[in-house]
Motif scaffolding. Structure first.
Motif, PDB file in Angstrom:
ATOM      1  N   GLN A 184      41.512 -22.546 -23.956  1.00 31.03           N
ATOM      2  CA  GLN A 184      40.128 -22.085 -24.044  1.00 31.03           C
ATOM      3  C   GLN A 184      39.988 -20.944 -25.048  1.00 31.03           C
ATOM      4  OE1 GLN A 184      38.362 -19.977 -20.605  1.00 31.03           O
ATOM      5  NE2 GLN A 184      36.902 -21.660 -20.545  1.00 31.03           N
ATOM      6  N   TRP A 185      40.881 -19.973 -24.972  1.00 32.27           N
ATOM      7  CA  TRP A 185      40.825 -18.842 -25.897  1.00 32.27           C
ATOM      8  C   TRP A 185      41.173 -19.272 -27.321  1.00 32.27           C
ATOM      9  CZ3 TRP A 185      39.575 -13.579 -25.741  1.00 32.27           C
ATOM     10  CH2 TRP A 185      39.124 -13.108 -24.504  1.00 32.27           C
ATOM     11  N   SER A 186      42.003 -20.307 -27.463  1.00 36.28           N
ATOM     12  CA  SER A 186      42.324 -20.802 -28.802  1.00 36.28           C
ATOM     13  C   SER A 186      41.085 -21.361 -29.482  1.00 36.28           C
ATOM     14  CB  SER A 186      43.415 -21.884 -28.725  1.00 36.28           C
ATOM     15  OG  SER A 186      44.632 -21.340 -28.257  1.00 36.28           O
ATOM     16  N   LYS A 187      40.273 -22.087 -28.713  1.00 36.11           N
ATOM     17  CA  LYS A 187      39.009 -22.577 -29.265  1.00 36.11           C
ATOM     18  C   LYS A 187      38.057 -21.409 -29.544  1.00 36.11           C
ATOM     19  CE  LYS A 187      34.742 -24.907 -28.688  1.00 36.11           C
ATOM     20  NZ  LYS A 187      33.784 -25.550 -27.797  1.00 36.11           N
ATOM     21  N   PHE A 188      37.971 -20.484 -28.589  1.00 41.60           N
ATOM     22  CA  PHE A 188      37.102 -19.320 -28.744  1.00 41.60           C
ATOM     23  C   PHE A 188      37.478 -18.545 -30.005  1.00 41.60           C
ATOM     24  CE2 PHE A 188      36.010 -14.851 -27.367  1.00 41.60           C
ATOM     25  CZ  PHE A 188      34.637 -15.021 -27.374  1.00 41.60           C
ATOM     26  N   LEU A 189      38.771 -18.470 -30.287  1.00 43.90           N
ATOM     27  CA  LEU A 189      39.273 -17.737 -31.443  1.00 43.90           C
ATOM     28  C   LEU A 189      38.597 -18.202 -32.724  1.00 43.90           C
ATOM     29  CD1 LEU A 189      41.492 -15.663 -32.265  1.00 43.90           C
ATOM     30  CD2 LEU A 189      43.089 -17.565 -32.416  1.00 43.90           C
ATOM     31  N   PHE A 190      38.648 -19.509 -32.981  1.00 45.47           N
ATOM     32  CA  PHE A 190      38.094 -19.969 -34.259  1.00 45.47           C
ATOM     33  C   PHE A 190      36.581 -20.101 -34.223  1.00 45.47           C
ATOM     34  CE2 PHE A 190      38.324 -24.292 -32.477  1.00 45.47           C
ATOM     35  CZ  PHE A 190      37.184 -24.866 -32.990  1.00 45.47           C
ATOM     36  N   ILE A 191      35.995 -20.566 -33.081  1.00 49.58           N
ATOM     37  CA  ILE A 191      34.549 -20.796 -33.077  1.00 49.58           C
ATOM     38  C   ILE A 191      33.785 -19.484 -33.145  1.00 49.58           C
ATOM     39  CG2 ILE A 191      34.148 -20.826 -30.562  1.00 49.58           C
ATOM     40  CD1 ILE A 191      32.585 -23.203 -33.179  1.00 49.58           C
ATOM     41  N   CYS A 192      34.330 -18.427 -32.528  1.00 47.23           N
ATOM     42  CA  CYS A 192      33.646 -17.133 -32.546  1.00 47.23           C
ATOM     43  C   CYS A 192      33.678 -16.514 -33.947  1.00 47.23           C
ATOM     44  CB  CYS A 192      34.307 -16.212 -31.525  1.00 47.23           C
ATOM     45  SG  CYS A 192      33.468 -14.643 -31.320  1.00 47.23           S
ATOM     46  N   ALA A 193      34.831 -16.610 -34.603  1.00 46.69           N
ATOM     47  CA  ALA A 193      34.914 -16.096 -35.973  1.00 46.69           C
ATOM     48  C   ALA A 193      34.012 -16.903 -36.904  1.00 46.69           C
ATOM     49  CB  ALA A 193      36.361 -16.139 -36.453  1.00 46.69           C
ATOM     50  N   MET A 194      34.026 -18.219 -36.748  1.00 48.21           N
ATOM     51  CA  MET A 194      33.181 -19.084 -37.576  1.00 48.21           C
ATOM     52  C   MET A 194      31.706 -18.801 -37.323  1.00 48.21           C
ATOM     53  SD  MET A 194      33.201 -23.231 -37.621  1.00 48.21           S
ATOM     54  CE  MET A 194      31.836 -24.160 -38.309  1.00 48.21           C
ATOM     55  N   SER A 195      31.343 -18.621 -36.061  1.00 49.54           N
ATOM     56  CA  SER A 195      29.949 -18.325 -35.729  1.00 49.54           C
ATOM     57  C   SER A 195      29.509 -17.001 -36.328  1.00 49.54           C
ATOM     58  CB  SER A 195      29.781 -18.274 -34.210  1.00 49.54           C
ATOM     59  OG  SER A 195      29.976 -19.527 -33.620  1.00 49.54           O
ATOM     60  N   GLY A 196      30.376 -15.997 -36.208  1.00 46.33           N
ATOM     61  CA  GLY A 196      30.022 -14.676 -36.699  1.00 46.33           C
ATOM     62  C   GLY A 196      29.814 -14.642 -38.198  1.00 46.33           C
ATOM     63  N   ILE A 197      30.780 -15.185 -38.959  1.00 47.74           N
ATOM     64  CA  ILE A 197      30.667 -15.134 -40.417  1.00 47.74           C
ATOM     65  C   ILE A 197      29.527 -16.019 -40.906  1.00 47.74           C
ATOM     66  CG2 ILE A 197      32.257 -17.016 -41.027  1.00 47.74           C
ATOM     67  CD1 ILE A 197      32.103 -13.518 -42.664  1.00 47.74           C
ATOM     68  N   GLY A 198      29.334 -17.167 -40.270  1.00 45.28           N
ATOM     69  CA  GLY A 198      28.248 -18.047 -40.678  1.00 45.28           C
ATOM     70  C   GLY A 198      26.880 -17.464 -40.391  1.00 45.28           C
ATOM     71  N   SER A 199      26.783 -16.744 -39.270  1.00 44.71           N
ATOM     72  CA  SER A 199      25.485 -16.199 -38.869  1.00 44.71           C
ATOM     73  C   SER A 199      25.049 -15.032 -39.736  1.00 44.71           C
ATOM     74  CB  SER A 199      25.541 -15.763 -37.403  1.00 44.71           C
ATOM     75  OG  SER A 199      25.758 -16.875 -36.564  1.00 44.71           O
ATOM     76  N   ILE A 200      26.000 -14.214 -40.183  1.00 44.36           N
ATOM     77  CA  ILE A 200      25.588 -13.071 -41.019  1.00 44.36           C
ATOM     78  C   ILE A 200      25.448 -13.458 -42.486  1.00 44.36           C
ATOM     79  CG2 ILE A 200      26.450 -11.284 -39.466  1.00 44.36           C
ATOM     80  CD1 ILE A 200      28.914 -11.016 -41.249  1.00 44.36           C
ATOM     81  N   THR A 201      26.130 -14.519 -42.931  1.00 40.92           N
ATOM     82  CA  THR A 201      26.011 -14.937 -44.330  1.00 40.92           C
ATOM     83  C   THR A 201      25.006 -16.059 -44.530  1.00 40.92           C
ATOM     84  OG1 THR A 201      27.776 -16.590 -44.149  1.00 40.92           O
ATOM     85  CG2 THR A 201      28.421 -14.341 -44.774  1.00 40.92           C
ATOM     86  N   ARG A 202      24.718 -16.822 -43.433  1.00 41.81           N
ATOM     87  CA  ARG A 202      23.835 -17.993 -43.505  1.00 41.81           C
ATOM     88  C   ARG A 202      24.412 -19.080 -44.409  1.00 41.81           C
ATOM     89  NH1 ARG A 202      21.652 -14.164 -40.072  1.00 41.81           N
ATOM     90  NH2 ARG A 202      19.426 -14.498 -39.731  1.00 41.81           N
ATOM     91  N   MET A 203      25.731 -19.107 -44.543  1.00 43.10           N
ATOM     92  CA  MET A 203      26.392 -20.085 -45.401  1.00 43.10           C
ATOM     93  C   MET A 203      27.375 -20.924 -44.595  1.00 43.10           C
ATOM     94  SD  MET A 203      24.992 -19.546 -48.321  1.00 43.10           S
ATOM     95  CE  MET A 203      26.040 -20.437 -49.474  1.00 43.10           C
ATOM     96  N   PRO A 204      27.652 -22.171 -45.043  1.00 44.78           N
ATOM     97  CA  PRO A 204      28.619 -23.018 -44.327  1.00 44.78           C
ATOM     98  C   PRO A 204      30.041 -22.510 -44.512  1.00 44.78           C
ATOM     99  CG  PRO A 204      27.896 -24.092 -46.331  1.00 44.78           C
ATOM    100  CD  PRO A 204      27.049 -22.864 -46.199  1.00 44.78           C
TER     101      PRO A 204
END
Length: 314
Positions: A184-204
């Motif tokens: 569970q934390w392994s998934k959280f690791l990548f999805i949270c980082a991906m969500s954070g960077i994508g949300s502040i940059t608005r880029m894929p």
């Protein structure tokens, strides 16, 4: 088995449709135009793993009308889990399994707070899917998987039975990990980082993983989550952050997270259960999370506005 899908959007709609396609008895809990479309035309899934149309499809907005089921899959947004737990009470019998497929790491605890620990197992999924239109789910990119287990990792008949059912469904890979918290934390690791960077940059992700500046920010976020997980006793391998970066590098370049898509649409998002959770859970064990603190602070004003909770300057 008799399933109820609590939250029939991209995640719940996809996995529910695959179970129904395999001959399982599935009821979709939905509302509004989505519910009306499912009732009228069925639930359609457009997928790289093969399209499917479930018609007629069983669907309702009233969980109490469904009766007791063998398994409730909880696939609502993270901030809706507690409310969902209250709503699904009438469907819970002495042998019902409640399986959360959430992006965060706190859903099982929240469900157990409301329903007690007995029915709740822990789980996660991997999929890139969204509601294309009412009654229509689109899946692209990621090969869909579900992983689940008892919260204390003991072997059980109900988990084995659930895996056997998913094994019979097309377009789904099912696994019982040795340690569900690590998974569970392994998934959280990548999805949270991906969500954070994508949300502040608005880029894929294809853009942000290439630029040195944003790639470095992703790596810092991964390192912070890794430290928080270890602080909470999660038995991560030494290369957990590096593995998460490899997964991010392998994703389709156009990929975005559901949190990013919600934020870009001005909708409420899972900010508090992703980057906000890293800050909160890090504080609880004395682990500094400066990158996540910045991401959370930068996105918080919009999040509050989306929820009509923005402070007013008098």
């Amino acid at each position: 088995m008799r399933f109820a899908i609590m939250g029939s959007g991209g995640v719940g709609g996809y996995f529910g449709a695959r179970l129904a396609e395999a001959g399982e008895d599935v009821t979709f809990i939905a509302r509004g135009e989505h519910l009306a479309a499912i009732r009228q035309d069925g639930l359609a899934v457009t997928s790289i793993k093969g399209d499917v149309l479930i018609r007629p499809a069983q669907a309702t907005d009233d969980p109490a009308s469904v009766g007791t089921v063998d398994c409730v899959i909880v696939a609502v947004k993270a901030w809706q889990v507690r409310e969902a737990a209250e709503a699904i009470r009438p469907m819970i019998g002495p042998h019902t399994v409640v399986l959360p497929l959430e992006n965060g790491v706190e859903a099982a605890d929240t469900l157990s707070d409301v329903l007690g620990k007995a029915p709740v197992v822990d789980g996660l999924c991997g999929i890139l899917a969204w509601l294309e239109a009412p009654g229509h789910v689109r899946h692209a990119g990621v090969d869909p998987f579900v992983r689940f287990g008892e919260c204390d990792n003991h072997t059980s008949e109900r988990i084995s039975q659930l895996k056997a059912v998913f094994d019979g469904a097309r377009g789904v890979s099912a696994e019982i990990p040795d340690d569900i918290k690590v998974a569970q934390w392994s998934k959280f690791l990548f999805i949270c980082a991906m969500s954070g960077i994508g949300s502040i940059t608005r880029m894929p992700i294809g853009v942000t993983r290439q630029l040195p500046e944003t790639r470095a920010a992703i790596e810092r976020m991964l390192d912070e989550i890794d430290a928080v997980a270890r602080g909470h006793g999660v038995a991560f391998p030494s290369d957990a952050a590096a593995r998460a970066m490899q997964f991010i590098d392998a994703m389709p370049a156009e990929s975005t997270s559901s949190m990013q898509r919600n934020i870009m649409a001005g909708q409420p998002s899972e900010l508090e259960s992703q980057n906000g959770a890293v800050v909160r859970l890090g504080r609880a064990v004395g682990v500094a999370t400066p990158t996540h603190q910045l991401v959370h602070a930068a996105l918080l004003p919009q999040e509050l506005a989306a929820r009509d909770e923005a402070p007013i300057d008098h």
